[in-house]
Design an enzyme around this catalytic site. Structure first.
Site, PDB file in Angstrom:
ATOM      1  N   GLN A 175       1.635  -5.790   5.897  1.00 14.93           N
ATOM      2  CA  GLN A 175       2.039  -5.541   4.513  1.00 14.93           C
ATOM      3  C   GLN A 175       3.402  -6.180   4.243  1.00 14.93           C
ATOM      4  O   GLN A 175       3.848  -6.991   5.056  1.00 14.93           O
ATOM      5  CB  GLN A 175       2.045  -4.046   4.236  1.00 14.93           C
ATOM      6  CG  GLN A 175       0.640  -3.442   4.316  1.00 14.93           C
ATOM      7  CD  GLN A 175       0.607  -1.957   3.949  1.00 14.93           C
ATOM      8  OE1 GLN A 175       1.525  -1.382   3.423  1.00 14.93           O
ATOM      9  NE2 GLN A 175      -0.528  -1.338   4.287  1.00 14.93           N
ATOM     10  N   GLU A 210      -6.222  -9.049   4.115  1.00 15.39           N
ATOM     11  CA  GLU A 210      -5.424  -8.321   5.102  1.00 15.39           C
ATOM     12  C   GLU A 210      -5.402  -9.171   6.366  1.00 15.39           C
ATOM     13  O   GLU A 210      -6.452  -9.407   6.963  1.00 15.39           O
ATOM     14  CB  GLU A 210      -5.978  -6.929   5.400  1.00 15.39           C
ATOM     15  CG  GLU A 210      -5.753  -5.903   4.304  1.00 15.39           C
ATOM     16  CD  GLU A 210      -6.106  -4.488   4.736  1.00 15.39           C
ATOM     17  OE1 GLU A 210      -5.904  -4.153   5.926  1.00 15.39           O
ATOM     18  OE2 GLU A 210      -6.574  -3.725   3.877  1.00 15.39           O
ATOM     19  N   ASN A 239      -6.602   1.556   2.729  1.00 15.69           N
ATOM     20  CA  ASN A 239      -7.311   2.826   2.850  1.00 15.69           C
ATOM     21  C   ASN A 239      -6.905   3.824   1.774  1.00 15.69           C
ATOM     22  O   ASN A 239      -7.703   4.666   1.363  1.00 15.69           O
ATOM     23  CB  ASN A 239      -7.059   3.430   4.237  1.00 15.69           C
ATOM     24  CG  ASN A 239      -7.605   2.577   5.370  1.00 15.69           C
ATOM     25  OD1 ASN A 239      -8.358   1.640   5.143  1.00 15.69           O
ATOM     26  ND2 ASN A 239      -7.219   2.886   6.585  1.00 15.69           N
ATOM     27  N   ASN A 288     -12.247  -0.973  -0.653  1.00 19.09           N
ATOM     28  CA  ASN A 288     -11.547  -1.442   0.544  1.00 19.09           C
ATOM     29  C   ASN A 288     -12.297  -0.996   1.798  1.00 19.09           C
ATOM     30  O   ASN A 288     -12.636   0.178   1.945  1.00 19.09           O
ATOM     31  CB  ASN A 288     -10.132  -0.863   0.582  1.00 19.09           C
ATOM     32  CG  ASN A 288      -9.418  -1.220   1.868  1.00 19.09           C
ATOM     33  OD1 ASN A 288      -8.971  -2.344   2.048  1.00 19.09           O
ATOM     34  ND2 ASN A 288      -9.301  -0.266   2.788  1.00 19.09           N
ATOM     35  N   GLU A 289     -12.577  -1.954   2.682  1.00 23.16           N
ATOM     36  CA  GLU A 289     -13.128  -1.678   4.015  1.00 23.16           C
ATOM     37  C   GLU A 289     -14.216  -0.604   4.001  1.00 23.16           C
ATOM     38  O   GLU A 289     -14.182   0.356   4.778  1.00 23.16           O
ATOM     39  CB  GLU A 289     -11.992  -1.288   4.978  1.00 23.16           C
ATOM     40  CG  GLU A 289     -11.043  -2.443   5.245  1.00 23.16           C
ATOM     41  CD  GLU A 289      -9.994  -2.135   6.302  1.00 23.16           C
ATOM     42  OE1 GLU A 289      -9.904  -0.972   6.760  1.00 23.16           O
ATOM     43  OE2 GLU A 289      -9.243  -3.056   6.675  1.00 23.16           O
ATOM     44  N   TYR A 326      -6.427  -8.288  12.307  1.00 23.25           N
ATOM     45  CA  TYR A 326      -5.117  -7.996  12.886  1.00 23.25           C
ATOM     46  C   TYR A 326      -5.150  -8.362  14.363  1.00 23.25           C
ATOM     47  O   TYR A 326      -6.175  -8.220  15.027  1.00 23.25           O
ATOM     48  CB  TYR A 326      -4.777  -6.512  12.732  1.00 23.25           C
ATOM     49  CG  TYR A 326      -4.610  -6.063  11.303  1.00 23.25           C
ATOM     50  CD1 TYR A 326      -3.417  -6.269  10.623  1.00 23.25           C
ATOM     51  CD2 TYR A 326      -5.652  -5.422  10.632  1.00 23.25           C
ATOM     52  CE1 TYR A 326      -3.255  -5.855   9.304  1.00 23.25           C
ATOM     53  CE2 TYR A 326      -5.504  -5.003   9.321  1.00 23.25           C
ATOM     54  CZ  TYR A 326      -4.302  -5.217   8.665  1.00 23.25           C
ATOM     55  OH  TYR A 326      -4.169  -4.799   7.357  1.00 23.25           O
ATOM     56  N   GLU A 341       0.848  -1.190   0.000  1.00 24.85           N
ATOM     57  CA  GLU A 341       0.000   0.000   0.000  1.00 24.85           C
ATOM     58  C   GLU A 341       0.881   1.238   0.000  1.00 24.85           C
ATOM     59  O   GLU A 341       1.987   1.235   0.558  1.00 24.85           O
ATOM     60  CB  GLU A 341      -0.907   0.012   1.234  1.00 24.85           C
ATOM     61  CG  GLU A 341      -1.842   1.222   1.294  1.00 24.85           C
ATOM     62  CD  GLU A 341      -2.849   1.156   2.438  1.00 24.85           C
ATOM     63  OE1 GLU A 341      -3.674   2.078   2.543  1.00 24.85           O
ATOM     64  OE2 GLU A 341      -2.819   0.180   3.210  1.00 24.85           O
TER      65      GLU A 341
END
Length: 501
Positions: free
Chosen positions: A351, A292, A72, A172-173, A244, A27
């Protein structure tokens, strides 16, 4: 000493291994791109400005499909800014991470970098501040051979052959209030369905990933998936999962059992997706893209001043330094992904470089492996053929967060050339494990490695880059089809076995 018995049955096949399960994520965030994979002034940089020492570590890591450019970041991304002559590309503000984006690395350069690493591009489109038209334009620029305005623009920019990107993320999200342009499930589902339908009109063989929940703790978790899939089920192939984990409040026991939450996440999304499929009387099964996942000390990031009122280019953000305990948890998360590989067929460690990453770099200096590098690289290298779900007989220990957790976890893989077993000991004492492999054609132990340390918080740093490394797993013995190993406390281990001739 803890004892465990594991049985690996050749008939207990989860799924053939899809190499996309060993994907990663780049990213435009912090120093992931700039001063990470890209540093024109570095002694190892090539003509594109990419650090070749980082390329070699990425190849060693064994990452496959790389998700790009966010995250993001993608919800403010204007892809047109990232192509064409570098000296003419506009500099923009990135609202996602409150930084300055120079656009010196874009779609074409990143595709060339992927060729150096042998990886596949998984492209995300902006459904936060943009929509269908921008997605179709990027698809045309990237994939159409020639003879249209945007494909000819790509050729004029120096890329004659199309990028042929097969896998695309629809935003994304979009459930997260931190996301630029976030939406309700109903609004997003409608937009994603229209975008997916249009993209597949252009190329019906695309593989599309619709946004699932940003985490199992989201208040809309489950209901979000149901609503979004009711709109998109017939148009998409995957739904995303993001998770996460970090140790909180010194509760190492609960942290070591984090994969139990990942298992719950997967089972819930699968059940929801299949419910929608059955409701729609569809014969298709939606796959999960766990695009992710990682260890991320988010609490510490939010309490820091990493994001402030300054607008900076590639600030140091999210540069977590990982411990042995972090690596053991990451190895256990990989085991969980493999045990669910019949439905989780794509995954991206988030990442790749510098930002919550297995690889770290210093500007003008070294690149080195974090502790989390090792379980990922070994699993990617040894896992071949088919995943087998073992039966594990072992005691449990109590955790504050997850209740009773098994002391040992494991998964196995096998093909014509041999087999491998991946194991985690969550306990504070060594574990003697007997593994019945008699249904497999195994002749001898070819490799046995472990990651552990007397100090579970030992780390690799710029000053001491090799403090933690893989060690030989001594005493791994195969006799009459039974493998006996002693796992160190709080450890991740892998044993490869050669096939009988």
């Amino acid at each position: 000493m803890t004892t465990a018995r594991i049985t690996v049955d050749r008939n207990e096949v989860v799924a053939p291994i899809n190499r996309r399960i060993f994907g990663s994520f780049v990213e435009h965030l912090g120093r992931c791109v700039y001063d990470g994979i890209y540093e024109p002034g570095h002694p190892t940089a090539n003509e594109d400005g990419f650090r070749l020492d980082v390329v070699e570590l990425v190849k060693e890591l064994g990452s496959t499909t790389i998700r790009y450019p966010g995250g993001n970041f993608v919800s403010g991304f204007r892809w047109e800014d990232s192509v064409g002559p570098r000296d003419q590309r506009p500099v923009r503000r990135d609202l996602a991470w409150h930084s300055i984006e120079t656009n010196q690395v874009g779609v074409d350069e990143f595709s060339r970098w992927l060729k150096l690493t042998g990886s596949e591009l998984m492209m995300a489109v902006n459904l936060g501040t943009r929509g269908i038209e921008a997605a179709l334009d990027l698809l045309e620029y990237s994939n159409h051979p020639s003879g249209t305005a945007l494909s000819d623009q790509r050729i004029a920019n120096g890329t004659v052959e199309p990028h042929d990107i097969r896998m695309w993320c629809l935003g994304n999200e979009m459930d997260g209030p931190w996301q630029t342009g976030y939406m309700t499930a109903d609004d997003y589902g409608k937009l994603a369905a229209r975008t997916a339908q249009a993209m597949k009109t252009a190329d019906r063989n695309l593989e599309l990933v619709v946004c699932g929940s940003s985490g199992s703790s989201m208040p809309t978790f489950g209901d979000w998936e149901r609503t979004v899939l009711e709109h998109t089920y017939q148009h998409v192939d995957y739904i995303s999962c993001h998770a996460y984990y970090q140790e909180r409040g010194g509760d190492l026991d609960s942290y070591l059992a984090s994969s139990l939450d990942m298992q719950y996440f997967i089972e819930t999304v699968v059940a929801t997706a299949d419910h929608v499929g059955n409701k729609l009387k569809s014969k298709k099964k939606i796959q999960l893209s766990f695009d992710e996942w990682n260890i991320w000390y988010l609490d510490e990031h939010q309490a820091s001043d990493e994001v402030n009122d300054e607008w900076r280019v590639a600030p140091r953000q999210l540069e977590d330094v990982y411990s042995v305990a972090d690596a053991v948890v990451l190895g256990n998360l990989m085991i969980t992904l493999l045990k669910n590989h019949d439905r989780v067929t794509s995954a991206s460690l988030a990442q790749l470089v510098n930002v919550i990453a297995p690889i770290m770099t210093e500007p003008g200096g070294d690149a080195w492996r974090q502790t989390t590098f090792f379980p990922f690289s070994v699993t990617s290298r040894l896992a071949r053929g088919e995943v087998l779900r073992p039966r594990i007989d072992v005691g449990t220990y109590e955790t504050k967060v997850y209740g009773a957790a098994p002391l040992v976890d494991a998964v196995a893989t096998t093909d014509a050339d041999g087999s491998a077993v991946f194991l985690v000991n969550r306990g504070r004492e060594a574990a003697q494990v007997q593994i019945d492999l008699s249904s497999l054609s195994v002749a001898e132990v070819a490799e046995a490695v472990t990651l552990w340390d007397d100090d579970v918080y030992a780390k690799n740093t710029l000053a001491d880059q090799n403090r933690v490394d893989l060690k030989q797993l001594d005493g791994a013995v195969l006799e009459d089809g039974v493998l006996t190993v002693t796992l160190p406390p709080v450890s991740w281990s892998a044993v490869a076995l050669a096939a009988r001739a």
